[in-house]
Enzyme design. Structure first.
Site, PDB file in Angstrom:
ATOM      1  CD  GLU A  24       0.654  -1.593   7.773  1.00 36.40           C
ATOM      2  OE1 GLU A  24       0.338  -0.769   8.666  1.00 36.40           O
ATOM      3  OE2 GLU A  24       1.102  -1.249   6.666  1.00 36.40           O
ATOM      4  CG  ASP A  49       0.494  -4.038   2.135  1.00 33.96           C
ATOM      5  OD1 ASP A  49       0.608  -4.829   3.093  1.00 33.96           O
ATOM      6  OD2 ASP A  49       1.280  -3.099   1.921  1.00 33.96           O
ATOM      7  CG  ASP A  90      -0.383  -0.082   2.528  1.00 36.54           C
ATOM      8  OD1 ASP A  90       0.857  -0.122   2.622  1.00 36.54           O
ATOM      9  OD2 ASP A  90      -1.143  -0.096   3.523  1.00 36.54           O
ATOM     10  CB  SER A  91       4.578   1.663  -0.219  1.00 36.94           C
ATOM     11  OG  SER A  91       4.729   0.533  -1.066  1.00 36.94           O
ATOM     12  CE  LYS A 118       3.437  -5.809   3.692  1.00 33.41           C
ATOM     13  NZ  LYS A 118       2.921  -4.663   4.463  1.00 33.41           N
ATOM     14  CD  GLU A 133       8.103  -0.185   7.273  1.00 36.70           C
ATOM     15  OE1 GLU A 133       7.126  -0.877   6.914  1.00 36.70           O
ATOM     16  OE2 GLU A 133       8.322   0.961   6.828  1.00 36.70           O
TER      17      GLU A 133
HETATM   18  O1  KIV Z   1       3.589  -1.122   1.597  1.00 35.99           O
HETATM   19  C1  KIV Z   1       4.775  -1.476   1.524  1.00 35.99           C
HETATM   20  O2  KIV Z   1       5.472  -1.236   0.532  1.00 35.99           O
HETATM   21  C2  KIV Z   1       5.350  -2.184   2.647  1.00 35.99           C
HETATM   22  C3  KIV Z   1       6.843  -2.342   2.659  1.00 35.99           C
HETATM   23  C4  KIV Z   1       7.444  -1.118   3.252  1.00 35.99           C
HETATM   24  C5  KIV Z   1       7.284  -3.536   3.366  1.00 35.99           C
HETATM   25  O3  KIV Z   1       4.667  -2.581   3.532  1.00 35.99           O
END
Ligand code: KIV
Length: 264
Positions: free
Chosen positions: A114, A84, A45-46, A112, A181
């Protein structure tokens, strides 16, 4: 590159063979990464920050992540592809299942999430329903407003103990990868040694089983700034393919991350 599965990552952990991974958002870069033998890709989600120019990741939607997951899968059929779960997409186990299904149908091999031990029920429900889960601990960017900024996590003893306990609880719940992270290297080593699942680090020192970088950071083209833990491989090599190859090689031989990219 042969098809990569979680079994490969477990074998590499057991053999002490470090592996590199990168974020990816489109088919062209995903193909380039696969050609350079990057075994694990993450549609992060970056993308809210590096593609959309936002100051955080909070506005990214499941639909946007599914779209970019389809693009990346088209370019990289063989990587282990993680996608994500964005902000507020897993407030309940049921909601998590519905949203994870969209990402898996888009081509992800794993989602993934969080958070900490409070996610155990969600991880269990996803895993039981055939959705593999990577849990992201430490600096979880979706919690930026709780943390008061993008800050290193787990520096004090209480927080460090909590992170170890979270990792253990989430592995027991079924998590198949832990991503750390921005945590002190000693804490990342402790967690890596404690759990039997592969641990991937970003800003977590050199002792994790794998490393991940945001692709825009490792190419030195991020709109915002270059994090201390990243390295501009394009500046070093002058060519995108060589940059990725050098990153893969430096992770494999333990050269990256070095002390300059590590939090004590
Ligand atoms: O969203 C993302 O790119 C991430 C990385 C920083 C691991 O979670």
């Amino acid at each position: 590159m042969k098809k990569i599965t979680i079994t490969d990552l477990i074998t590499w952990k057991q053999q002490g063979q470090k592996f590199a991974s990168l974020t990816a958002y489109d088919a062209s870069f995903a193909q380039l990464f696969e050609q350079q033998d990057v075994p694990v890709l993450l549609v992060g989600d970056s993308l809210g920050m590096v593609l959309q120019g936002k100051s955080d990741t909070l506005s990214v939607s499941v639909a946007e992540l599914a779209y970019h997951t389809r693009c990346v899968r088209a370019g990289s059929p063989n990587s282990l592809l993680m996608a994500d779960m964005p902000f507020m997409s897993c407030t309940t186990p049921e909601q998590a299942c519905t949203n994870a299904a969209e990402l898996m149908k888009a081509g992800a091999n794993m989602v993934k999430i969080e958070g900490g031990a409070w996610l155990a029920e969600t991880v269990k429900m996803l895993t039981e329903r055939a959705v593999p889960v990577c849990v992201h601990l430490g600096l979880t960017p979706q919690s930026v407003n709780i943390f008061g900024g993008f800050r290193v996590q787990g520096r004090d003893d209480e927080k460090a103990e909590q992170m170890v306990a979270d990792a253990v609880a989430l592995e027991q719940a079924g998590a198949q990868i832990i991503l750390l992270e921005c945590v002190p290297a000693s804490l990342a080593k402790r967690i890596t040694d404690t759990v039997s699942v592969p641990v991937i680090g970003i800003g977590a020192g050199s002792d994790t089983d794998g490393q991940i970088l945001v692709m825009h950071d490792m190419l030195g083209v991020s709109a915002n700034y270059m994090p201390k833990f990243s390295k501009n491989y394009l500046a070093e090599t002058g060519d995108a393919r060589e940059a990725v190859a050098k990153y893969v090689q430096e992770v494999a031989n333990g050269e990256f991350p070095g002390p300059a990219h590590t939090f004590k």
